[in-house]
Scaffold this motif. Structure first.
Motif, PDB file in Angstrom:
ATOM      1  N   GLN A   1       0.829  -1.205   0.000  1.00  0.00           N
ATOM      2  CA  GLN A   1       0.000   0.000   0.000  1.00  0.00           C
ATOM      3  C   GLN A   1       0.865   1.256   0.000  1.00  0.00           C
ATOM      4  O   GLN A   1       0.556   2.219  -0.712  1.00  0.00           O
ATOM      5  N   ALA A   2       1.932   1.259   0.792  1.00  0.00           N
ATOM      6  CA  ALA A   2       2.842   2.409   0.815  1.00  0.00           C
ATOM      7  C   ALA A   2       3.502   2.583  -0.546  1.00  0.00           C
ATOM      8  O   ALA A   2       3.636   3.705  -1.050  1.00  0.00           O
ATOM      9  N   PHE A   3       3.901   1.472  -1.155  1.00  0.00           N
ATOM     10  CA  PHE A   3       4.500   1.505  -2.480  1.00  0.00           C
ATOM     11  C   PHE A   3       3.497   2.068  -3.494  1.00  0.00           C
ATOM     12  O   PHE A   3       3.843   2.909  -4.316  1.00  0.00           O
ATOM     13  N   GLN A   4       2.257   1.596  -3.430  1.00  0.00           N
ATOM     14  CA  GLN A   4       1.238   2.057  -4.369  1.00  0.00           C
ATOM     15  C   GLN A   4       0.943   3.543  -4.180  1.00  0.00           C
ATOM     16  O   GLN A   4       0.770   4.273  -5.152  1.00  0.00           O
ATOM     17  N   LYS A   5       0.922   3.982  -2.930  1.00  0.00           N
ATOM     18  CA  LYS A   5       0.693   5.408  -2.641  1.00  0.00           C
ATOM     19  C   LYS A   5       1.819   6.258  -3.238  1.00  0.00           C
ATOM     20  O   LYS A   5       1.573   7.287  -3.864  1.00  0.00           O
ATOM     21  N   LYS A   6       3.049   5.797  -3.059  1.00  0.00           N
ATOM     22  CA  LYS A   6       4.209   6.503  -3.631  1.00  0.00           C
ATOM     23  C   LYS A   6       4.118   6.515  -5.155  1.00  0.00           C
ATOM     24  O   LYS A   6       4.357   7.543  -5.792  1.00  0.00           O
ATOM     25  N   ASN A   7       3.754   5.391  -5.738  1.00  0.00           N
ATOM     26  CA  ASN A   7       3.622   5.279  -7.184  1.00  0.00           C
ATOM     27  C   ASN A   7       2.517   6.212  -7.705  1.00  0.00           C
ATOM     28  O   ASN A   7       2.693   6.867  -8.731  1.00  0.00           O
ATOM     29  N   ASP A   8       1.406   6.254  -6.999  1.00  0.00           N
ATOM     30  CA  ASP A   8       0.309   7.146  -7.396  1.00  0.00           C
ATOM     31  C   ASP A   8       0.752   8.612  -7.344  1.00  0.00           C
ATOM     32  O   ASP A   8       0.423   9.401  -8.232  1.00  0.00           O
TER      33      ASP A   8
END
Length: 170
Positions: free
Chosen positions: A50-57
Motif C-alpha cells: 500500500q505504501a508503495f502504491q501510494k508513492k507510485n500514485d
C-alpha cells in the motif's frame, strides 16, 4: 547354531513388528495459513504494498503535471527544442520507472525470502513436536494428495498449530 541365529532374528523381527507406531498428519494449508506469524507477515507485506502504491500514485500525479508543464512551455517552440525537451523528460521518467520496478521486485523478493524462512521454521517445529510427542511419522496433507485419508483422531493440525502460535507469541 544356524537355528539359534534364525530364532534370534525372528524374535527381533517379531518384537519390532509388535511395536506400535504413532502416526499423525497435519493439513499443510491450514497449518501455514492460520499460523499467526504468517498472518502478521502478510499484514506487513500488505502495508508495504500500500505504501508503495501510494508513492507510485504520487509519482504519477507529478508525471502528469510535468508532462503538461513541458507541453505548455515547449509546445510552440521550434521542433528541435521540443524534441530535446521531450527526450530529457522521457529519460528522466524512464529512470524513475526503472527504480519503481526495482523497488517492487525488492519488496516481492523480501516477502518470498521471509515466507521460505517461515516454512522452514514450521518444518523444524513440526519435527520437534513429533519428537516431543512420540510420533514415528507426521505426514502432510495437501491438494497434491500425500494423505488421501486419515482418521480424525490422527489429524494433529490444531495441536501443532496451537503450539506454533504459542511459540510465536513468546
Amino acid at each position: 547354531m544356524k537355528k539359534i541365529g534364525l530364532v534370534v532374528v525372528s524374535a527381533i523381527l517379531l518384537s519390532s513388528c509388535n511395536q506400535s507406531q504413532k502416526i499423525g498428519f497435519v493439513d499443510n494449508s491450514k497449518l501455514i495459513n492460520e499460523y499467526q506469524e504468517k498472518m502478521d507477515l502478510e499484514a506487513q507485506f500488505e502495508k508495504e504494498k500500500q505504501a508503495f502504491q501510494k508513492k507510485n500514485d504520487s509519482l504519477n500525479v507529478v508525471y502528469q503535471a510535468e508532462a503538461e508543464d513541458v507541453q505548455l512551455k515547449y509546445g510552440n517552440a521550434p521542433q528541435s527544442t521540443q524534441e530535446e525537451k521531450y527526450q530529457i523528460f522521457g529519460q528522466k521518467w524512464q529512470r524513475i520507472q526503472q527504480q519503481i520496478q526495482m523497488d517492487q521486485a525488492a519488496i516481492q523478493r523480501n516477502y518470498t525470502t521471509q515466507i521460505d524462512s517461515l516454512i522452514n521454521n514450521i518444518d523444524k517445529k513440526v519435527e520437534a513436536y513429533g519428537e516431543k510427542n512420540g510420533y514415528t511419522f507426521i505426514l502432510g496433507k495437501n491438494e497434491g494428495g500425500s494423505v488421501l485419508f486419515g482418521k480424525a483422531e490422527t489429524d494433529i493440525t490444531d495441536a501443532v498449530l496451537k503450539e506454533l502460535n504459542d511459540s510465536y507469541k513468546k
